[in-house]
Enzyme design. Structure first.
Site, PDB file in Angstrom:
ATOM      1  N   CYS A  95     -14.665  19.609  -3.037  1.00 29.07           N
ATOM      2  CA  CYS A  95     -14.265  19.217  -1.757  1.00 29.07           C
ATOM      3  C   CYS A  95     -14.071  20.293  -0.843  1.00 29.07           C
ATOM      4  O   CYS A  95     -13.885  20.329   0.590  1.00 29.07           O
ATOM      5  CB  CYS A  95     -13.226  18.194  -1.432  1.00 29.07           C
ATOM      6  SG  CYS A  95     -13.906  16.675  -2.420  1.00 29.07           S
ATOM      7  N   HIS A 143      -9.431  17.743   5.419  1.00 28.45           N
ATOM      8  CA  HIS A 143     -10.439  17.173   4.531  1.00 28.45           C
ATOM      9  C   HIS A 143     -10.313  15.574   4.657  1.00 28.45           C
ATOM     10  O   HIS A 143      -9.309  14.999   4.353  1.00 28.45           O
ATOM     11  CB  HIS A 143     -10.498  17.532   3.013  1.00 28.45           C
ATOM     12  CG  HIS A 143     -11.026  17.085   1.962  1.00 28.45           C
ATOM     13  ND1 HIS A 143     -12.351  16.590   2.245  1.00 28.45           N
ATOM     14  CD2 HIS A 143     -10.910  16.187   0.786  1.00 28.45           C
ATOM     15  CE1 HIS A 143     -12.788  15.868   1.389  1.00 28.45           C
ATOM     16  NE2 HIS A 143     -11.936  15.762   0.293  1.00 28.45           N
ATOM     17  N   ASN A 174     -14.664   9.596   1.621  1.00 27.71           N
ATOM     18  CA  ASN A 174     -14.580  10.707   1.235  1.00 27.71           C
ATOM     19  C   ASN A 174     -16.050  11.563   0.981  1.00 27.71           C
ATOM     20  O   ASN A 174     -16.697  11.188  -0.025  1.00 27.71           O
ATOM     21  CB  ASN A 174     -13.795  10.930   0.191  1.00 27.71           C
ATOM     22  CG  ASN A 174     -13.670  12.541  -0.359  1.00 27.71           C
ATOM     23  OD1 ASN A 174     -14.378  13.438   0.030  1.00 27.71           O
ATOM     24  ND2 ASN A 174     -12.786  12.660  -1.348  1.00 27.71           N
TER      25      ASN A 174
HETATM   26  C1  LIG Z   1      -6.787   6.676  -5.597  1.00 34.91           C
HETATM   27  C2  LIG Z   1      -5.438   6.097  -5.002  1.00 34.91           C
HETATM   28  C3  LIG Z   1      -5.982   5.467  -3.695  1.00 34.91           C
HETATM   29  C4  LIG Z   1      -4.810   5.077  -5.719  1.00 34.91           C
HETATM   30  O1  LIG Z   1      -3.783   4.687  -4.916  1.00 34.91           O
HETATM   31  P1  LIG Z   1      -2.234   4.492  -5.848  1.00 34.91           P
HETATM   32  O2  LIG Z   1      -1.260   3.907  -5.007  1.00 34.91           O
HETATM   33  O3  LIG Z   1      -1.996   5.707  -6.385  1.00 34.91           O
HETATM   34  O4  LIG Z   1      -2.736   3.595  -6.841  1.00 34.91           O
HETATM   35  P2  LIG Z   1      -2.570   3.563  -8.654  1.00 34.91           P
HETATM   36  O5  LIG Z   1      -3.695   4.449  -9.216  1.00 34.91           O
HETATM   37  O6  LIG Z   1      -1.277   3.944  -8.994  1.00 34.91           O
HETATM   38  O7  LIG Z   1      -2.931   2.007  -8.954  1.00 34.91           O
HETATM   39  C5  LIG Z   1      -2.227   0.880  -8.560  1.00 34.91           C
HETATM   40  C6  LIG Z   1      -2.835  -0.283  -8.943  1.00 34.91           C
HETATM   41  O8  LIG Z   1      -3.894  -0.420  -8.055  1.00 34.91           O
HETATM   42  C7  LIG Z   1      -4.882  -0.650  -9.139  1.00 34.91           C
HETATM   43  N1  LIG Z   1      -6.284  -0.339  -8.220  1.00 34.91           N
HETATM   44  C8  LIG Z   1      -6.847   0.830  -8.307  1.00 34.91           C
HETATM   45  N2  LIG Z   1      -7.974   0.897  -7.576  1.00 34.91           N
HETATM   46  C9  LIG Z   1      -8.108  -0.291  -6.944  1.00 34.91           C
HETATM   47  C10 LIG Z   1      -9.055  -0.904  -6.238  1.00 34.91           C
HETATM   48  N3  LIG Z   1     -10.042  -0.397  -5.693  1.00 34.91           N
HETATM   49  N4  LIG Z   1      -8.763  -2.332  -5.771  1.00 34.91           N
HETATM   50  C11 LIG Z   1      -7.726  -2.957  -6.048  1.00 34.91           C
HETATM   51  N5  LIG Z   1      -6.765  -2.323  -7.100  1.00 34.91           N
HETATM   52  C12 LIG Z   1      -7.047  -1.132  -7.480  1.00 34.91           C
HETATM   53  C13 LIG Z   1      -4.804  -0.009 -10.336  1.00 34.91           C
HETATM   54  O9  LIG Z   1      -5.569  -0.398 -11.178  1.00 34.91           O
HETATM   55  C14 LIG Z   1      -3.437  -0.236 -10.479  1.00 34.91           C
HETATM   56  O10 LIG Z   1      -3.040  -1.351 -10.899  1.00 34.91           O
HETATM   57  P3  LIG Z   1      -2.086  -1.749 -12.039  1.00 34.91           P
HETATM   58  O11 LIG Z   1      -0.661  -1.205 -11.457  1.00 34.91           O
HETATM   59  O12 LIG Z   1      -2.145  -2.919 -12.608  1.00 34.91           O
HETATM   60  O13 LIG Z   1      -2.416  -0.822 -13.280  1.00 34.91           O
HETATM   61  C15 LIG Z   1      -4.625   7.325  -4.646  1.00 34.91           C
HETATM   62  O14 LIG Z   1      -4.055   7.633  -5.892  1.00 34.91           O
HETATM   63  C16 LIG Z   1      -5.169   8.442  -3.901  1.00 34.91           C
HETATM   64  O15 LIG Z   1      -5.632   8.570  -2.776  1.00 34.91           O
HETATM   65  N6  LIG Z   1      -5.483   9.539  -4.698  1.00 34.91           N
HETATM   66  C17 LIG Z   1      -6.225  10.698  -4.191  1.00 34.91           C
HETATM   67  C18 LIG Z   1      -7.698  10.603  -4.584  1.00 34.91           C
HETATM   68  C19 LIG Z   1      -8.459  11.436  -3.807  1.00 34.91           C
HETATM   69  O16 LIG Z   1      -8.342  11.672  -2.654  1.00 34.91           O
HETATM   70  N7  LIG Z   1      -9.356  11.953  -4.619  1.00 34.91           N
HETATM   71  C20 LIG Z   1     -10.612  13.134  -3.735  1.00 34.91           C
HETATM   72  C21 LIG Z   1      -9.847  14.369  -3.796  1.00 34.91           C
HETATM   73  S1  LIG Z   1     -10.912  15.156  -3.067  1.00 34.91           S
END
Ligand SMILES: CC(C)(COP(=O)(O)OP(=O)(O)OC[C@H]1O[C@@H](n2cnc3c(N)ncnc32)[C@H](O)[C@@H]1OP(=O)(O)O)[C@@H](O)C(=O)NCCC(=O)NCCS
Length: 325
Positions: A113, A252, A282
């Site tokens: 990215c 980004h 993204n």
């Molecule tokens: C991916 C992201 C949105 C997840 O949000 P989060 O608040 O961290 O959520 P978590 O990963 O802790 O998951 C929380 C719960 O939501 C669930 N969950 C994950 N994706 C889900 C979706 N698409 N829909 C519903 N539930 C979802 C998980 O399974 C978890 O459930 P559990 O508590 O029963 O285990 C967040 O971590 C994020 O934005 N990270 C950066 C990702 C990114 O930008 N990557 C590219 C970088 S260039």
């Protein structure tokens, strides 16, 4: 030493749109969850078998036209991508043929990215040392080709697209004022796709979604906010400017919550922040040049504007830049 400026920009995305409602039919997710955690409402996804270099060529042709530059004037093509048409040759060479840039040298860079700002950094340096007059930097990604469509943690986040700029020698106040790039391979396993020469793919791998994106979302989020903040601060310092001097910030477009955290740290009022993640998701390396081109074409970013850019990606990589349009 000559400095360089952006002469023209362009972007292209596939026609097909995948909405959150579509994803609700594919995995256990909801429109409300995706919007709350990421801000994304839809993303553009390429038709299977379509070519990323076609999308990149579309973006470059727009940029060339706006730069009043013909393809045979291009000295160098840098493509930032981790999802090229083929393992080799470089997608930059495939693109070179498609746009007819007969005299250009062409190569790809892999910085996930952060690729677009890595490309600007490299282009700026090579324009200074090799006296190139016209350089194209293209960032293009088709991450839909490596998304695990059964993994709700990742499949809701990414989209496809391409953005391009044509660079030429700076005139007046315009120019790329600063760029900075960084990496930390210690965290390579936070975000990666294991397919490669270390593991020759087997038929089982295809069934098991082996060659797809793996991500530790929470950790990635934490690193993203810290490193994007550091990169923009460093780019500002190199340019001899402070955040108040910026007319716009283009972060980004990974996720609205990351963007909001950056805005808070730099005390950016909403009008100064360029955000389109809700419509594109993204698009990895392509996200900044797509947002930049959209904002230029819709008249938000005008000639003379000072723009800060900051990004973060797999590697880990991160980068910042300050440009004057
Ligand atoms: C991916 C992201 C949105 C997840 O949000 P989060 O608040 O961290 O959520 P978590 O990963 O802790 O998951 C929380 C719960 O939501 C669930 N969950 C994950 N994706 C889900 C979706 N698409 N829909 C519903 N539930 C979802 C998980 O399974 C978890 O459930 P559990 O508590 O029963 O285990 C967040 O971590 C994020 O934005 N990270 C950066 C990702 C990114 O930008 N990557 C590219 C970088 S260039």
């Amino acid at each position: 030493m000559q400095t360089c400026q952006i002469l023209g920009s362009g972007h292209a995305v596939p026609h097909r749109i995948l909405t959150n409602a579509d994803l609700e039919q594919m995995v256990d997710t909801s429109d409300a969850w995706i919007i709350e955690r990421s801000g994304i409402r839809q993303r553009h996804i390429a038709e299977p078998g379509s070519s990323l270099s076609d999308l990149a060529a579309d973006a470059v042709k727009q940029a060339l036209e706006r730069a009043a530059t013909s393809a045979d004037e291009i000295d160098l093509i840098i493509v930032a991508t981790v999802s090229a048409d083929m393992k080799f040759p470089a997608m930059a060479c495939l693109l070179q043929e498609k746009i007819g840039a007969t005299k250009a040298a062409a190569f790809d860079i892999s910085a996930a990215c952060a690729g677009f700002i890595y490309g600007l950094h490299l282009a700026k340096s090579l324009m200074q040392t090799c006296a190139y007059q016209r350089v194209v930097v293209v960032a293009a990604e088709m991450l839909s080709s490596m998304v695990n469509w059964t993994d709700r943690n990742t499949c809701v986040l990414f989209g496809d697209g391409a953005g391009a700029v044509v660079l030429g020698p700076a005139e007046g106040n315009s120019g790329i004022l600063s760029t900075t790039i960084h990496s930390d391979g210690n965290h390579s396993k936070l975000l990666y796709n294991p397919a490669g020469s270390q593991h020759v793919l087997t038929p089982e791998d295809l069934n098991n979604n082996f060659a797809t994106i793996n991500m530790q979302g929470r950790e990635v989020f934490r690193h993203a906010v810290a490193s994007m903040t550091a990169a923009l601060n460093e780019a500002l310092e190199l340019a001899g400017l402070s955040a108040e001097d910026l007319d716009f910030i283009i972060p980004h477009q990974a996720n609205n919550r990351i963007i909001e955290a950056i805005a808070k740290r730099f005390k950016v009022p909403p009008g100064k922040l360029i955000v389109n993640v809700e419509r594109f998701g993204n698009t990895s390396a392509a996200s900044i040049p797509i947002a930049l081109n959209e904002a230029i074409q819709n008249g938000t970013i005008k000639k003379g504007a000072t723009v800060g850019m900051t990004t973060f990606g797999a590697g880990l990589t991160w980068a910042g830049a300050v440009i004057k349009i």
